[in-house]
Every structure is written in structure tokens, then in C-alpha cells.
Design an enzyme around this catalytic site. Structure first.
Site, PDB file in Angstrom:
ATOM      1  N   LYS A  72       0.873  -1.187   0.000  1.00 16.66           N
ATOM      2  CA  LYS A  72       0.000   0.000   0.000  1.00 16.66           C
ATOM      3  C   LYS A  72       0.903   1.229   0.000  1.00 16.66           C
ATOM      4  O   LYS A  72       1.457   1.621   1.022  1.00 16.66           O
ATOM      5  CB  LYS A  72      -0.918   0.051   1.224  1.00 16.66           C
ATOM      6  CG  LYS A  72      -2.015   1.100   1.016  1.00 16.66           C
ATOM      7  CD  LYS A  72      -2.465   1.798   2.258  1.00 16.66           C
ATOM      8  CE  LYS A  72      -1.589   2.883   2.756  1.00 16.66           C
ATOM      9  NZ  LYS A  72      -1.482   4.104   1.908  1.00 16.66           N
ATOM     10  N   CYS A  96      13.661  11.007   6.439  1.00 18.27           N
ATOM     11  CA  CYS A  96      13.550  10.571   7.841  1.00 18.27           C
ATOM     12  C   CYS A  96      14.852  10.771   8.580  1.00 18.27           C
ATOM     13  O   CYS A  96      14.867  11.005   9.785  1.00 18.27           O
ATOM     14  CB  CYS A  96      13.113   9.115   7.897  1.00 18.27           C
ATOM     15  SG  CYS A  96      14.030   8.060   6.790  1.00 18.27           S
ATOM     16  N   GLU A 142      10.246   1.585  10.240  1.00 25.66           N
ATOM     17  CA  GLU A 142      11.267   2.601   9.952  1.00 25.66           C
ATOM     18  C   GLU A 142      10.562   3.941  10.102  1.00 25.66           C
ATOM     19  O   GLU A 142       9.758   4.327   9.259  1.00 25.66           O
ATOM     20  CB  GLU A 142      11.822   2.375   8.541  1.00 25.66           C
ATOM     21  CG  GLU A 142      13.202   2.953   8.358  1.00 25.66           C
ATOM     22  CD  GLU A 142      13.147   4.400   7.931  1.00 25.66           C
ATOM     23  OE1 GLU A 142      13.170   5.270   8.835  1.00 25.66           O
ATOM     24  OE2 GLU A 142      13.075   4.654   6.730  1.00 25.66           O
ATOM     25  N   GLU A 155      10.347  16.225  15.099  1.00 20.48           N
ATOM     26  CA  GLU A 155      10.619  16.100  13.669  1.00 20.48           C
ATOM     27  C   GLU A 155       9.786  17.144  12.928  1.00 20.48           C
ATOM     28  O   GLU A 155       8.564  17.202  13.089  1.00 20.48           O
ATOM     29  CB  GLU A 155      10.225  14.694  13.208  1.00 20.48           C
ATOM     30  CG  GLU A 155      10.527  14.449  11.744  1.00 20.48           C
ATOM     31  CD  GLU A 155      10.313  13.000  11.336  1.00 20.48           C
ATOM     32  OE1 GLU A 155       9.220  12.461  11.608  1.00 20.48           O
ATOM     33  OE2 GLU A 155      11.234  12.408  10.743  1.00 20.48           O
ATOM     34  N   SER A 208       5.488   7.827   9.859  1.00 23.84           N
ATOM     35  CA  SER A 208       5.634   8.572  11.106  1.00 23.84           C
ATOM     36  C   SER A 208       5.664   7.633  12.318  1.00 23.84           C
ATOM     37  O   SER A 208       5.127   6.526  12.280  1.00 23.84           O
ATOM     38  CB  SER A 208       4.461   9.543  11.253  1.00 23.84           C
ATOM     39  OG  SER A 208       3.253   8.822  11.329  1.00 23.84           O
TER      40      SER A 208
END
Ligand code: NDP
Length: 497
Positions: free
Chosen positions: A195, A304, A270, A400, A249
Site C-alpha cells: 500500500k 527521515c 522505519e 521532527e 511517522s
């Protein structure tokens, strides 16, 4: 500088892909989603629709999982294929990506707001490299002979594919993440339902078609674009999915881990980061500034592992801040297909709003905010931004941001900076810039991060594991370690005595 952005002309192959009716890719061919739903896909540089993508629902996921389950049957073409043949298929998929490298790069620019050079040199090239690297693995996945303490009994281990894998990927590296997730999963003999992010589904759908042309049996790779809360959740909850591999996230990663736990489903995560990057006083400043700026500003900070927390020794702090501001001021924003563009947009309006909110908050909390020149009003651009006079407890130093926003923090002493660098809930990447080999070794040992760079930033290699400590995730993408995430160990006992 022009403050409007036009979509430059695009190749016929990409135009044809974008014009296709919304579809999912199931059991070897494209078809309309059972959900009957679709969504426009926007070019982040203009905010205008470039195509329409299927918005698959639970029924589409169900069919995709059924196809992947059939393809995993022990008598199926995939399961009976020799490891050598499996490796050849993977290699051909890598070749197929490279054969259409320019078109894939164009597609990534239009879907994800990338800059063409980086899309071609990193996204496309590194996706192909992942398939080429993992093509060598099927013939090298081995079990072991166990030194049995029972007379007349032989014990060995086998490495079995974990089964049907649900891969859920983010919009920041649509094709590259296909390489990172699919190549080790397929090398291990798994079947996959992917997906992709609803924002950026085109490259994954194309890749799935090319994979079948390259010899991947139908049903081994299925792609269902759809919303995370609908299609993504259905994939995580599906009882016939054995493993979830996810990039995105930390908040969604936690949700996935909690739901997967109900079925004791294997999970690789991850997730996000707030990576610390340290410039020591003895560093090659030119290289350190260029590498640090490149690390945070490329893809407008939407990586990331972005080095978003920069610690600089107080003796060179002001000079480094001045040089970083000059770089931020000089980056040319524009459409990623224009040859002279250096700063692309953020992926969507929500991301831009989020980044703007973070920058505003940094100012309100007392930091000095330096924004690069005005950016186009079309699309979702944000100026390259350098935040200084900040402290470790400010939001800009802890959360972040996922935008072209760098927070610079001064330090005085090595022990102090290593402690401060590690004071984060994340641990994805870290970096040090120094000419002193002792400092470099001390730092690489002390820093708790999945990747530590010395005098450089940002490269990945399919042979080098990539992933996080702490809330940056668990399990690894890439390298031999990633295969462990797609394999089960089986002990086989033979009573011959
Ligand atoms: P998300 O984590 O929401 O999305 C990542 C993927 O997960 C997408 O495919 C998404 O689908 C899917 N997803 C969302 N909710 C669920 C769910 N409940 N179950 C299963 N799958 C789900 O990232 P966002 O796109 O919302 O970005 C938000 C923030 O996340 C960014 O600002 C950044 O801080 C961080 N991020 C980190 C990334 C990284 O590389 N570590 C990558 C992307 C974002 P869909 O897109 O269709 O909603």
C-alpha cells in the site's frame, strides 16, 4: 525570481501513465478498485491535479491478500522457483527500473515534488540497486546443521519465508522505498501486498507491472493505493498477512505495532528522527557546512534521517551559521523538472502548514529564525530556514519538522555534546565532522543511532543496514539484517537411529 510555477512538458510515457484510469494491481494485472473510489494526485510544485489514483478499500485489500496467499502456496510457480531463478527475476526488475530511469524520475518529481537530478540519481538509482543487490541473496540464504546431543537424530535448520507481507510506505521516497521493502521480501521468497502512500502511488503501480514482465509470477506483488486509515489499516488487521513492514511517522508506526500485536504479527518499523549532526572545532568547515546543508535542504528536508539538529563548537558557531544562511539564501526554488531548480516544494498543503507552524513556534519560543528568500506562491514551497539561538528543550530541537528547517545549537565540550546529541526519543542517524580520529571513534561509539556518518551525510547502500534505535523504529531495511525480517527459522529433526 518568478513566483508562479508552470508544469514543464513531460514525456509521452509519463503522460500516458498519468492518464490511466484509477486502478489497483492484483494477481498480475491492473483493474478498477472494488471500492469504486479515487482521489486526485496533485503536483506539489503547482498544487494542480496531474492524475487520479484509486482509493482502495478493505475489499480491495482482501482480494490482494487472497492473490498473495495463492501465490505463496507451496506448489505455486513462485514457491517452486529455484533460488537462482528468483535472483534472476530480481535482477531483471532492477534492469527494468534503469531502462526507464528518466521516466521514473519524472514521475517522482510530479508525484512527490522532487528535483529531477536527485530523483534520477538517488530515488531511481537506489531503487534499482536494491533489486540488484538482493538478487544475489536467494542462493545464499542457508540454514545450519545443529550439533545434536541425541544419538540417532539429525537436526538442521531451514530459513523459510515468513509468508504474505504487507508493505506500507510513505510519500517521501515512493519508488526507493519499493526497492527497500520489496527486494529483501522477494529475495526471501515472500509474497507482498503493497500500500503506497495515497499522495504518490504512480511509481509503485508501474513497478508492479514491470516486475511481472520481468518474470515475477502474478500475485507475488500486488499494489493497492488507498488511505492509511482504510486500506492501510485493513492490511495490518488482515489475518492472512504474516508481516507488516512500514515506513512513516512514529505515531502511525506505534498504532500499527499495537494492532499487529493482537495477531502476534511480525513488524518492521522505519520511523521518524531528529538526527544530531556535530561539527567539531577542527572540522573541515567547508565540507562540514556543505554536507550539513545538503543533508537538511535536499528534498526540502522531507527525509527521515535529515540532520535537523546541528551542534556546532562555539569557536566556529557564528561562522557556520553565517555560511548556512548564505546557502539558504542562494537555493533556487522551482519546479523539479526545471534544470536550475535547487529547492522543491513540500508534498502537500498540510505539510507546509505543519512546517510553517514549527517555524512560527521557534520564533515565539525565543529562537532567531532566518528564512531564505520568498518562494513561489503556487504549490507548497517553504523557504530554506536556519534557526539559531535555540536551546535543547525548544520544540524545534526536539520534534521532527520534516521541512527545510535546520536548528543550530552551540556546544563547548565533547562529552557535553555527545550527551546532548543523544538526548532524544529518536535514534535514526547521527553525524560528526572532525579531523581527529580519536574524536570520531569516541563519537561513533557513544551515539545511539542506527546510522552514524563521519565527515559526510546521507548516503545509503543496499548492503548497509538502515533503521533506528529507540522510537525511530525496529528491524532493519537493507543489508543482510533486513532478510531476517522476512524469514522464519525452522528446526527439522530426522530420527534415523
Ligand atoms: P504517515 O505515517 O501517516 O503515513 C505513512 C504511510 O502510512 C502512508 O502510506 C499512510 O497512508 C499510511 N498510514 C496512515 N495511517 C495508517 C494506519 N492507521 N494504518 C496503516 N497505515 C497507515 O505519514 P504522513 O504522510 O501523515 O506524514 C506525517 C509525518 O510523518 C511527517 O510530517 C513526518 O514527520 C513523518 N514521516 C516520516 C517518514 C519517514 O521516512 N520516517 C515518512 C513520511 C512521514 P496514506 O498516505 O494513504 O494516509
Amino acid at each position: 525570481m518568478t513566483l508562479t510555477v508552470e508544469t514543464p512538458s513531460i514525456s509521452a510515457a509519463v503522460a500516458e501513465r498519468l492518464a490511466r484510469a484509477p486502478h489497483v494491481f492484483l494477481a498480475g494485472h491492473a483493474e478498477a478498485p472494488l471500492s469504486g473510489e479515487s482521489r486526485p494526485v496533485l503536483d506539489p510544485a503547482t498544487g494542480r491535479a496531474i492524475g487520479t489514483a484509486a482509493c482502495g478499500g478493505a475489499a480491495d485489500i482482501d482480494r490482494a491478500v487472497a492473490a498473495a496467499t495463492r501465490a505463496f502456496d507451496p506448489a505455486s510457480p513462485w514457491r517452486t522457483m529455484t533460488p537462482l531463478e528468483r535472483g534472476k527475476v530480481l535482477h531483471r526488475i532492477g534492469d527494468a527500473i534503469l531502462a526507464r530511469a528518466d521516466e521514473f524520475a519524472e514521475l517522482e518529481v510530479l508525484d512527490a515534488g522532487k528535483v529531477r537530478g536527485a530523483a534520477r540519481g538517488i530515488d531511481v538509482d537506489f531503487a534499482a540497486r536494491a533489486f540488484h543487490y538482493f538478487a544475489g541473496w536467494p542462493t545464499k540464504i542457508v540454514g545450519s546443521t545443529v550439533p545434536s546431543s541425541h544419538p540417532g537424530i539429525h537436526i538442521r535448520t531451514e530459513k523459510d519465508p515468513v509468508g504474505v507481507v504487507g508493505a506500507i510506505t510513505a510519500w517521501n521516497f515512493p519508488l526507493l522505498l519499493c526497492g527497500w521493502k520489496l527486494a529483501p521480501a522477494l529475495a526471501s521468497g515472500c509474497t507482498v501486498v503493497l500500500k503506497p502512500s495515497e499522495e504518490t502511488p504512480h511509481s509503485a503501480l508501474w513497478l508492479a507491472e514491470l516486475a511481472v514482465e520481468a518474470g515475477l509470477p502474478p500475485g507475488v506483488l500486488n499494489v493497492v493505493p488507498g488511505l492509511g486509515g482504510v486500506a492501510g489499516q485493513a492490511l495490518v488487521d488482515h489475518p492472512d498477512v504474516d508481516k507488516i513492514t512500514f515506513t512513516g511517522s512514529t505515531a502511525v508506526g506505534k498504532r500499527i505495532a499495537r494492532r499487529a500485536a493482537d495477531q502476534v504479527k511480525r513488524v518492521t518499523l522505519e520511523l521518524g528522527g531528529k538526527s544530531a549532526n556535530i561539527i567539531f572545532a577542527d572540522a573541515d568547515l567547508e565540507a562540514a557546512v556543505a554536507g550539513s546543508a545538503g543533508g537538511i535542504f535536499w528534498h526540502s528536508g522531507q527525509t527521515c534521517s535529515a540532520p535537523s539538529r546541528l551542534f556546532v563548537h562555539r569557536s566556529v558557531h557564528d561562522e557556520v551559521v553565517a555560511r548556512l544562511r548564505a546557502i539558504a539564501d542562494g537555493l533556487r526554488p522551482g519546479h523539479g523538472l526545471d534544470a536550475d531548480t535547487e529547492l522543491g516544494p513540500l508534498v502537500n498543503a498540510a505539510q507546509r502548514e505543519r512546517v510553517e507552524g514549527h517555524v512560527r513556534l521557534a520564533g515565539e519560543q525565543g529562537a532567531t529564525v532566518h528564512m531564505g528568500p520568498e518562494v513561489p506562491r503556487d504549490g507548497y514551497f517553504h523557504p530554506a530556514t536556519v534557526i539559531s539561538d535555540a536551546s535543547d528543550d525548544m520544540t524545534c530541537a526536539r520534534e521532527e519538522i520534516f521541512g527545510p528547517v535546520l536548528t543550530v545549537l552551540p556546544f563547548d565540550d565533547t562529552d557535553e555534546v555527545l550527551r546532548r546529541a543523544d538526548d532524544s526519543e529518536y535514534g535514526l542517524a547521527a553525524g560528526v565532522w572532525t579531523r581527529n580520529v580519536n574524536t570520531a571513534h569516541r563519537a561513533t561509539k557513544a551515539l545511539r543511532a542506527g546510522t552514524v556518518y563521519v565527515n559526510g551525510w546521507g548516503l545509503t547502500d543496499p548492503a548497509a543496514p538502515f533503521g533506528g534505535f529507540r522510537q525511530s523504529g525496529y528491524g532493519r531495511d537493507l543489508g543482510p539484517d533486513s532478510l531476517e525480517g522476512y524469514l522464519e527459522t525452522k528446526s527439522v529433526w530426522t530420527f534415523y537411529g
